[in-house]
Design a protein around this motif. Structure first.
Motif, PDB file in Angstrom:
ATOM      1  N   GLY A  75      -4.906  -5.027 -22.084  1.00  0.00           N
ATOM      2  CA  GLY A  75      -4.910  -5.930 -23.236  1.00  0.00           C
ATOM      3  C   GLY A  75      -4.523  -7.354 -22.916  1.00  0.00           C
ATOM      4  O   GLY A  75      -3.995  -8.072 -23.769  1.00  0.00           O
ATOM      5  N   GLY A  76      -4.742  -7.787 -21.657  1.00  0.00           N
ATOM      6  CA  GLY A  76      -4.445  -9.178 -21.317  1.00  0.00           C
ATOM      7  C   GLY A  76      -2.967  -9.451 -21.100  1.00  0.00           C
ATOM      8  O   GLY A  76      -2.561 -10.615 -20.961  1.00  0.00           O
ATOM      9  N   GLU A  77      -2.131  -8.407 -21.077  1.00  0.00           N
ATOM     10  CA  GLU A  77      -0.688  -8.593 -20.822  1.00  0.00           C
ATOM     11  C   GLU A  77      -0.463  -9.220 -19.449  1.00  0.00           C
ATOM     12  O   GLU A  77      -1.206  -8.939 -18.512  1.00  0.00           O
ATOM     13  N   ARG A  78       0.581 -10.033 -19.332  1.00  0.00           N
ATOM     14  CA  ARG A  78       0.987 -10.603 -18.037  1.00  0.00           C
ATOM     15  C   ARG A  78       2.337 -10.010 -17.666  1.00  0.00           C
ATOM     16  O   ARG A  78       3.209  -9.850 -18.533  1.00  0.00           O
ATOM     17  N   TYR A  79       2.508  -9.711 -16.396  1.00  0.00           N
ATOM     18  CA  TYR A  79       3.689  -8.968 -15.938  1.00  0.00           C
ATOM     19  C   TYR A  79       4.540  -9.796 -14.984  1.00  0.00           C
ATOM     20  O   TYR A  79       4.050 -10.686 -14.287  1.00  0.00           O
ATOM     21  N   ASP A  80       5.843  -9.425 -14.928  1.00  0.00           N
ATOM     22  CA  ASP A  80       6.760 -10.029 -13.948  1.00  0.00           C
ATOM     23  C   ASP A  80       6.543  -9.431 -12.565  1.00  0.00           C
ATOM     24  O   ASP A  80       6.848 -10.065 -11.557  1.00  0.00           O
ATOM     25  N   LEU A  81       6.070  -8.171 -12.548  1.00  0.00           N
ATOM     26  CA  LEU A  81       5.962  -7.436 -11.288  1.00  0.00           C
ATOM     27  C   LEU A  81       4.686  -6.602 -11.292  1.00  0.00           C
ATOM     28  O   LEU A  81       4.450  -5.833 -12.234  1.00  0.00           O
ATOM     29  N   VAL A  82       3.873  -6.792 -10.274  1.00  0.00           N
ATOM     30  CA  VAL A  82       2.776  -5.853 -10.005  1.00  0.00           C
ATOM     31  C   VAL A  82       3.201  -5.079  -8.766  1.00  0.00           C
ATOM     32  O   VAL A  82       3.503  -5.674  -7.722  1.00  0.00           O
ATOM     33  N   PHE A  83       3.251  -3.753  -8.895  1.00  0.00           N
ATOM     34  CA  PHE A  83       3.671  -2.880  -7.789  1.00  0.00           C
ATOM     35  C   PHE A  83       2.499  -1.983  -7.433  1.00  0.00           C
ATOM     36  O   PHE A  83       1.798  -1.469  -8.312  1.00  0.00           O
ATOM     37  N   THR A  84       2.283  -1.806  -6.145  1.00  0.00           N
ATOM     38  CA  THR A  84       1.262  -0.846  -5.728  1.00  0.00           C
ATOM     39  C   THR A  84       1.616  -0.357  -4.337  1.00  0.00           C
ATOM     40  O   THR A  84       2.384  -1.003  -3.618  1.00  0.00           O
ATOM     41  N   GLY A  85       1.106   0.801  -3.974  1.00  0.00           N
ATOM     42  CA  GLY A  85       1.491   1.199  -2.631  1.00  0.00           C
ATOM     43  C   GLY A  85       1.020   2.522  -2.126  1.00  0.00           C
ATOM     44  O   GLY A  85       0.614   3.404  -2.887  1.00  0.00           O
ATOM     45  N   ILE A  86       1.073   2.646  -0.834  1.00  0.00           N
ATOM     46  CA  ILE A  86       0.892   3.867  -0.056  1.00  0.00           C
ATOM     47  C   ILE A  86      -0.358   4.637  -0.470  1.00  0.00           C
ATOM     48  O   ILE A  86      -0.340   5.477  -1.369  1.00  0.00           O
ATOM     49  N   GLY A  87      -1.439   4.279   0.170  1.00  0.00           N
ATOM     50  CA  GLY A  87      -2.681   5.010  -0.068  1.00  0.00           C
ATOM     51  C   GLY A  87      -3.434   4.493  -1.277  1.00  0.00           C
ATOM     52  O   GLY A  87      -4.089   5.282  -1.981  1.00  0.00           O
ATOM     53  N   ALA A  88      -3.350   3.207  -1.570  1.00  0.00           N
ATOM     54  CA  ALA A  88      -4.023   2.658  -2.761  1.00  0.00           C
ATOM     55  C   ALA A  88      -5.231   1.785  -2.399  1.00  0.00           C
ATOM     56  O   ALA A  88      -6.339   1.998  -2.899  1.00  0.00           O
ATOM     57  N   LEU A  89      -5.049   0.808  -1.511  1.00  0.00           N
ATOM     58  CA  LEU A  89      -6.112  -0.185  -1.287  1.00  0.00           C
ATOM     59  C   LEU A  89      -7.369   0.403  -0.656  1.00  0.00           C
ATOM     60  O   LEU A  89      -8.472  -0.108  -0.855  1.00  0.00           O
ATOM     61  N   GLY A  90      -7.221   1.472   0.097  1.00  0.00           N
ATOM     62  CA  GLY A  90      -8.369   2.053   0.804  1.00  0.00           C
ATOM     63  C   GLY A  90      -9.429   2.633  -0.109  1.00  0.00           C
ATOM     64  O   GLY A  90     -10.541   2.942   0.337  1.00  0.00           O
ATOM     65  N   TRP A  91      -9.114   2.761  -1.410  1.00  0.00           N
ATOM     66  CA  TRP A  91     -10.095   3.301  -2.370  1.00  0.00           C
ATOM     67  C   TRP A  91     -10.937   2.201  -2.983  1.00  0.00           C
ATOM     68  O   TRP A  91     -11.818   2.481  -3.788  1.00  0.00           O
ATOM     69  N   LEU A  92     -10.642   0.950  -2.598  1.00  0.00           N
ATOM     70  CA  LEU A  92     -11.293  -0.188  -3.266  1.00  0.00           C
ATOM     71  C   LEU A  92     -12.232  -0.900  -2.301  1.00  0.00           C
ATOM     72  O   LEU A  92     -11.828  -1.264  -1.195  1.00  0.00           O
ATOM     73  N   PRO A  93     -13.487  -1.146  -2.730  1.00  0.00           N
ATOM     74  CA  PRO A  93     -14.447  -1.745  -1.807  1.00  0.00           C
ATOM     75  C   PRO A  93     -14.177  -3.213  -1.488  1.00  0.00           C
ATOM     76  O   PRO A  93     -14.520  -3.664  -0.399  1.00  0.00           O
ATOM     77  N   SER A  94     -13.584  -3.957  -2.422  1.00  0.00           N
ATOM     78  CA  SER A  94     -13.438  -5.401  -2.198  1.00  0.00           C
ATOM     79  C   SER A  94     -11.978  -5.812  -2.387  1.00  0.00           C
ATOM     80  O   SER A  94     -11.422  -5.692  -3.489  1.00  0.00           O
ATOM     81  N   ILE A  95     -11.375  -6.341  -1.328  1.00  0.00           N
ATOM     82  CA  ILE A  95      -9.978  -6.786  -1.442  1.00  0.00           C
ATOM     83  C   ILE A  95      -9.907  -8.076  -2.264  1.00  0.00           C
ATOM     84  O   ILE A  95      -8.910  -8.326  -2.947  1.00  0.00           O
TER      85      ILE A  95
END
Ligand SMILES: C[S@@+](CC[C@H](N)C(=O)[O-])C[C@H]1O[C@@H](n2cnc3c(N)ncnc32)[C@H](O)[C@@H]1O
Length: 279
Positions: free
Chosen positions: A120-140
């Motif tokens: 819904g267009g919310e903006r966050y103080d922290l975006v967290f991601t990790g361990i086995g996440a980026l490899g599922w995405l075709p474009s960094i």
């Protein structure tokens, strides 16, 4: 014929939909531990703590949150968390966890690239991601644009992820050599992977076993974030990961981290990257 974009999402989602319930009952994810002890936090977030610092009061979003164990852990450290994942089954498991623990953590089902609108267009103080996440995405680059869309000015990204050096290695050798067999750099073409197993202990039998995955070079990740107006505030490489990434070649320490048994200093196995959105 399916378009390629649908093909990777459909194949990968089917894989995760099947694995999420098995992970939720695996001793390795220890969901019961979260219910039994309201102060329990995951080994992954325990590892992150010295670098992530104080998150209390922060409004955070956890991208690719899986069954919510790290999301709940961040909530227990005082952040107000939302988790997001494209697997409806993983989201069901995450919601079941907080229904049992009685904690106020929300979970949203969405492809990571659609996160800004799904949230819904919310903006966050922290975006967290990790361990086995980026490899599922075709474009960094698309991922970095998503992160930038989700952060308020001054908000920060925290990611700990498997190192692209690790992802490029052949993982089934018996001679203990580390051999580069997969792409280090991002390519349009996916790495097509067929694997009947998973990375935790389980007796479950899986049938959705073909996935499409991509590697992203460390320089590509940094450059993509900088191009979106983020300033890199930390980049630490580690010799360990929280799962046995190279079976037979790694030993586990008391904190649940795996590193090469023989001369662990040869391999950057994971990294922690932090960045702040400037404006
Ligand atoms: C290895 S798991 C993340 C593990 C997490 N660090 C943990 O242990 O809880 C990867 C997660 O990414 C999610 N995922 C994969 N591709 C995605 C996409 N395009 N959009 C959103 N989630 C995705 C999967 O459903 C899965 O839950």
């Amino acid at each position: 014929m399916m378009r390629r974009v649908d093909e990777y999402l459909n194949l990968n989602r089917a894989n995760w939909d099947e694995r999420a319930p098995a992970h939720a009952t695996s001793p390795d994810y220890n969901v019961q531990g979260f219910i039994d002890d309201p102060a329990f936090i995951s080994a992954v977030v325990r590892f992150d703590r010295p670098l992530i610092g104080d998150v209390s009061g922060l409004r955070g979003v956890h991208l690719q949150c899986h069954i919510g164990t790290d999301t709940v852990s961040l909530h227990r450290l005082g952040a107000r968390m939302t988790g997001l994942d494209f697997s409806s089954v993983a989201i069901e498991q995450a919601r079941a966890l907080v229904a049992r623990s009685g904690e106020d953590v929300s979970f949203v089902e969405s492809d990571v690239y659609d996160a800004a609108s799904a949230l819904g267009g919310e903006r966050y103080d922290l975006v967290f991601t990790g361990i086995g996440a980026l490899g599922w995405l075709p474009s960094i680059s698309r991922w970095a644009a998503t992160v930038a869309d989700l952060l308020r000015p001054g908000g920060r990204l925290f990611i700990r992820e498997g190192h692209p050096m690790l992802w490029s290695l052949a993982d089934a050798r018996t001679d203990s050599l580390l051999v580069v067999d997969f792409p280090y750099f991002e390519r349009d073409e996916p790495i097509v992977w067929v694997g009947a197993g998973t990375y935790v202990e389980t007796d479950a039998v899986f049938t959705a076993n073909t996935t499409h995955e991509w590697n992203h070079a460390l320089g590509e990740i940094v450059t993509a974030l900088v191009a979106q107006g983020l300033q890199i505030t930390g980049l630490v490489e580690h010799d360990s990961v929280p799962w046995e990434a190279l079976p037979g070649l790694m030993s586990k320490d008391d904190g649940g981290e795996w590193r090469l048994t023989d001369r662990p200093w040869r391999l950057a196995a994971s990294y922690t990257l932090q960045a702040v959105k400037m404006t």
